[in-house]
Design a protein around this motif. Structure first.
Motif, mmCIF file in Angstrom:
data_model
loop_
_atom_site.group_PDB
_atom_site.id
_atom_site.type_symbol
_atom_site.label_atom_id
_atom_site.label_comp_id
_atom_site.label_asym_id
_atom_site.label_seq_id
_atom_site.Cartn_x
_atom_site.Cartn_y
_atom_site.Cartn_z
ATOM 1 N N VAL A 101 -10.125 8.199 31.143
ATOM 2 C CA VAL A 101 -9.101 8.164 32.176
ATOM 3 C C VAL A 101 -9.658 7.600 33.477
ATOM 4 O O VAL A 101 -9.020 6.786 34.160
ATOM 5 N N ILE A 102 -10.879 7.992 33.829
ATOM 6 C CA ILE A 102 -11.454 7.579 35.107
ATOM 7 C C ILE A 102 -11.820 6.101 35.091
ATOM 8 O O ILE A 102 -11.533 5.361 36.044
ATOM 9 N N TRP A 103 -12.503 5.656 34.016
ATOM 10 C CA TRP A 103 -12.874 4.241 34.020
ATOM 11 C C TRP A 103 -11.662 3.347 33.891
ATOM 12 O O TRP A 103 -11.683 2.175 34.302
ATOM 13 N N PHE A 104 -10.530 3.872 33.379
ATOM 14 C CA PHE A 104 -9.314 3.077 33.293
ATOM 15 C C PHE A 104 -8.820 2.695 34.695
ATOM 16 O O PHE A 104 -8.223 1.633 34.885
ATOM 17 N N ALA A 105 -9.091 3.561 35.683
ATOM 18 C CA ALA A 105 -8.661 3.278 37.057
ATOM 19 C C ALA A 105 -9.324 2.020 37.587
ATOM 20 O O ALA A 105 -8.708 1.241 38.331
ATOM 21 N N TYR A 106 -10.569 1.802 37.225
ATOM 22 C CA TYR A 106 -11.280 0.627 37.727
ATOM 23 C C TYR A 106 -10.782 -0.659 37.069
ATOM 24 O O TYR A 106 -10.796 -1.727 37.692
ATOM 25 N N PHE A 107 -10.341 -0.568 35.818
ATOM 26 C CA PHE A 107 -9.953 -1.762 35.089
ATOM 27 C C PHE A 107 -8.552 -2.265 35.432
ATOM 28 O O PHE A 107 -8.186 -3.370 35.052
ATOM 29 N N LEU A 108 -7.736 -1.455 36.111
ATOM 30 C CA LEU A 108 -6.401 -1.918 36.485
ATOM 31 C C LEU A 108 -6.505 -2.977 37.589
ATOM 32 O O LEU A 108 -7.317 -2.847 38.504
ATOM 33 N N PRO A 109 -5.679 -4.011 37.539
ATOM 34 C CA PRO A 109 -5.727 -5.058 38.576
ATOM 35 C C PRO A 109 -5.290 -4.511 39.929
ATOM 36 O O PRO A 109 -4.325 -3.757 40.035
ATOM 37 N N VAL A 110 -6.003 -4.904 40.964
ATOM 38 C CA VAL A 110 -5.758 -4.371 42.306
ATOM 39 C C VAL A 110 -4.408 -4.821 42.848
ATOM 40 O O VAL A 110 -3.671 -4.024 43.454
ATOM 41 N N LEU A 111 -4.073 -6.078 42.649
ATOM 42 C CA LEU A 111 -2.892 -6.654 43.281
ATOM 43 C C LEU A 111 -1.596 -5.934 42.898
ATOM 44 O O LEU A 111 -0.858 -5.471 43.783
ATOM 45 N N ILE A 163 -9.400 -1.028 26.080
ATOM 46 C CA ILE A 163 -9.317 0.010 25.035
ATOM 47 C C ILE A 163 -10.066 -0.418 23.783
ATOM 48 O O ILE A 163 -10.819 0.370 23.184
ATOM 49 N N LEU A 164 -9.865 -1.676 23.348
ATOM 50 C CA LEU A 164 -10.572 -2.164 22.170
ATOM 51 C C LEU A 164 -12.081 -2.137 22.386
ATOM 52 O O LEU A 164 -12.853 -1.739 21.493
#
Length: 714
Positions: free
Chosen positions: A249-259, A694-695
């Motif tokens: 869950v936490i590392w998913f936050a970093y992978f989301l695009p900022v814009l 995820i993959l």
């Protein structure tokens, strides 16, 4: 005289190996000379040579002690046999005399990684003045041959590769400095001048923006660091339920695009029309919106969420690998769990935490999209957005923009050098092989820690992502006064611009990820595992792009094309190749940091065993290093892919319509506001990045399951 040659000293023990005939000549003189120096020396001869008063041993195995060096004083025909016997007895050094090193003897020496010295030992006798010129022993010399075992790092491969990487990285930065002293735009003749510096740094707005950039960076990194330490401690050091799920869950936050996520927050808390403001104003009968995401605190809030996820990614492995013995001692002495975290755990992990914090600080200084969307309307500018405004102004003041970029880059580079100097040579041992890593029992508080992480997920990820998805179905993003629609989604399969942008995004991201992983590996291997001279400079080189923010690098690329490399403009400008190079350079700091972490976990003994067995360097890398490093390589690949997929600023001045990617198409659709088209593109971009992440997570987890390795995505 203690130093004999290279690594050989008079304090070592020697075995002079020769025949009876040779001990009557050169071998005997070498033996007597070493004894005169006070060396502990033994004579070895298979045919029973006679030594005046000293015993001559028939073999190395018959010696009373293990010697450090075998001096090969036989002829060339017996040299290989002597070296083989030395290998059998575990001797690590051989010293060939008078050109008796045969090809076979040298091959055995290289195969078994022996330290080889060639030349006459008698050169150290008292030859003085012109008389030494008539001594054969003097002319034989002591040509120390450094160990070159089969499988040693091939400099002819690493050095050219590193030279290309260094040129590609340093040259654009150099062109920024060069352009700051030119009096005109790139590609046009202009005299050298300091006018750009005068115009830029005598302007109060430049100084104010420069100070505000650092003033905004400090609280963002500080709040993100505190949050990251708590998250890493909860996930890796406690018995909080569903820790494995929370890590994802936490590392998913970093992978989301900022814009698109920033646009979602504009819909949530952007003035009176913000959804959260409408709810709060209605519930508490407020006359004005209580939340304003387009403010200093709004920038700090959203940025802290991303900074926390980045620092968490980098420090979680260190928290995971740290043994619990020191913490257990603290508990026995009566300290609480939080006191132990503050006074034991965090100090022990200081190097990992400071390294991650520095990288996060540099990334915050280089941040652009969030500051532009949330600050420009309110007149809040950081240096990246301020430089962007100068470049887009008419007429463009390139010298002033380059002067601001140069000073900004030099200050951030000074921060990097200061950090490296402060921590140079310091070591903090957290894994000793004596303790355990069992989780801390939080008792009833484990559910509170679980709720803390889930709150971070809900606020930082779930809420803005939900708003983004909802906005893609609204006629006007953020307004419920109009009917919902599927029109934008129906147009996606037939939209040439979207399909072309999606294709370009996949090509750009895959290219950066694949080539980047190779670059990170070469730089990390050269800095961490090789014996190349100046390898410390490679570590400094890997920090250079972090000290040159994206706006600086992209300006440097432009100057490189127009000024530095004539004739290349028509060939490269607007191509995905140039955009890939720019993004790859920008991603080097985090890519090398990830690779260094994995490289440090592989024992050098495994490589040495492969080399001793006769494997070449390439085969050792292929069959030993890469399989062990596979999880880290995949982690670096996916990080590079996601980094490239969401890149905006670094490629903003390098693309043409045919090379537009999704992030740029979304930026053009939304600008500094949130639109329905931008929401659809944001969902597509977030979906692509999520699928890849995820993959990769599943693949990395399976790889690490067999090795027990704990890494970035493990």
């Amino acid at each position: 005289m203690s130093q004999l040659s290279g690594n050989l000293t008079a304090r070592m023990t020697f075995a002079v190996y020769g025949t009876a005939k040779e001990f009557q000549g050169h071998a005997g003189r070498v033996y007597s000379f070493l004894k005169s120096l006070g060396c502990k020396v033994y004579a070895v001869s298979r045919d029973g040579a006679e030594m005046s008063g000293d015993r001559c041993y028939p073999s190395l195995a018959s010696l009373p002690i293990a010697v450090d060096v075998v001096i090969v004083a036989t002829g060339r025909k017996l040299a290989a046999e002597v070296v083989a016997e030395a290998v059998k007895e575990g001797v690590a050094r051989v010293w060939f005399q008078n050109f008796n090193a045969s090809k076979e003897a040298l091959e055995i020496s290289r195969r078994y990684n022996l330290d080889v010295t060639r030349g006459c030992a008698l050169r150290h006798m008292a030859f003085r003045g012109w008389r030494r010129l008539f001594s054969p022993c003097y002319w034989h010399g002591l040509r120390a041959l450094k160990p070159q075992p089969s499988g040693a790092t091939p400099r002819y491969f690493l050095l050219p590769a590193l030279a290309i990487i260094a040129f590609t990285t340093v040259y654009p930065v150099f062109m920024v400095i060069y352009g700051s002293f030119k009096g005109g735009p790139p590609g046009e003749p202009a005299p050298f001048s300091l006018d750009g510096y005068v115009r830029a740094w005598t302007d109060w707005w430049t100084i104010k923006t420069f100070l505000l950039t650092f003033a905004l960076a400090v609280p963002r990194v500080l709040f993100g660091l505190i949050l990251a330490i708590l998250l890493a401690w909860i996930v890796t050091r406690t018995n909080t339920p569903l820790r494995g799920l929370m890590r994802h869950v936490i590392w998913f936050a970093y992978f989301l695009p900022v814009l698109p996520i920033t646009m979602s927050w504009m819909v949530l808390a952007g003035g009176k029309r913000g959804w959260l403001n409408q709810v709060l104003m209605s519930a508490f009968d407020l006359s004005s919106p209580p939340l304003d995401i387009r403010s200093y605190w709004g920038i700090i809030f959203i940025s802290s969420i991303y900074v926390a996820s980045l620092i968490f990614l980098l420090i979680a492995p260190a928290f995971q690998n740290m043994e619990a013995s020191s913490e257990e001692s603290s508990w026995v002495l009566g300290a609480s769990k939080l006191t132990t975290l503050r006074r034991i755990t965090v100090p022990l992990l200081t190097p990992a935490i400071l390294g991650a914090t520095l990288l996060a600080f540099l990334f915050v200084l280089a941040s652009f999209e969030m500051e532009l969307l949330l600050g420009s309307i309110k007149g809040i500018y950081v240096l990246t957005t301020f430089i962007w405004v100068h470049i887009n102004a008419v007429p463009t003041d390139y010298p002033a923009a380059m002067a601001m970029s140069t000073v900004f880059m030099l200050v951030t580079w000074a921060i990097v050098l200061l950090q490296l100097r402060v921590w140079r040579g310091r070591t903090f041992v957290t894994v000793t092989g004596k303790g355990t890593t069992r989780p801390v029992d939080l008792g009833r508080w484990k559910w509170a820690s679980f709720g803390f992480v889930m709150t971070y997920f809900a606020i930082g990820i779930l809420l803005p992502l939900t708003i983004l998805i909802i906005g893609s179905f609204q006629t006007f993003w953020g307004s419920f006064d109009f009917p919902w629609t599927l029109g934008r989604w129906k147009n996606i399969p037939t939209s040439p611009a979207v399909l072309r942008s999606l294709k370009n995004t996949l090509i750009l991201s895959t290219t950066v990820a694949t080539v980047g992983t190779v670059v990170y590996f070469l730089m990390s291997y050269a800095a961490v595992r090789s014996r190349l001279r100046g390898r410390q400079a490679i570590e400094l080189l890997s920090w250079l792009p972090a000290a040159a923010p994206g706006i600086v690098l992209t300006i440097g690329m432009l100057w490189t094309l127009y000024v530095g490399i004539p004739g290349v403009v028509k060939l490269l400008y607007g191509t995905l190749a140039l955009m890939s190079i720019a993004v790859l350079i920008e991603s080097i700091p985090i890519g090398v940091r990830v690779m260094n972490g994995g490289m440090a976990q592989i024992s050098s003994e495994l490589e040495e065993s492969s080399r001793v067995s006769g494997a070449s360097w390439f085969r050792t890398i292929r069959d030993v290093v890469i399989p062990l490093l596979a999880p880290t390589l995949l982690s670096a690949w996916v990080l590079s892919f996601l980094w490239a997929a969401r890149a905006v600023l670094i490629i903003m001045f390098l693309y043409v319509p045919s090379s537009t990617v999704l992030s740029l198409l979304m930026f053009g659709s939304g600008g500094v506001s949130a639109s329905g088209s931008a929401a659809v593109l944001g969902v597509i971009l977030a979906g692509v990045m999520s699928i890849v992440a995820i993959l990769a997570q599943v693949a990395v987890s399976r790889m690490r399951r067999g090795t027990g390795d704990v890494g970035l995505l493990g």
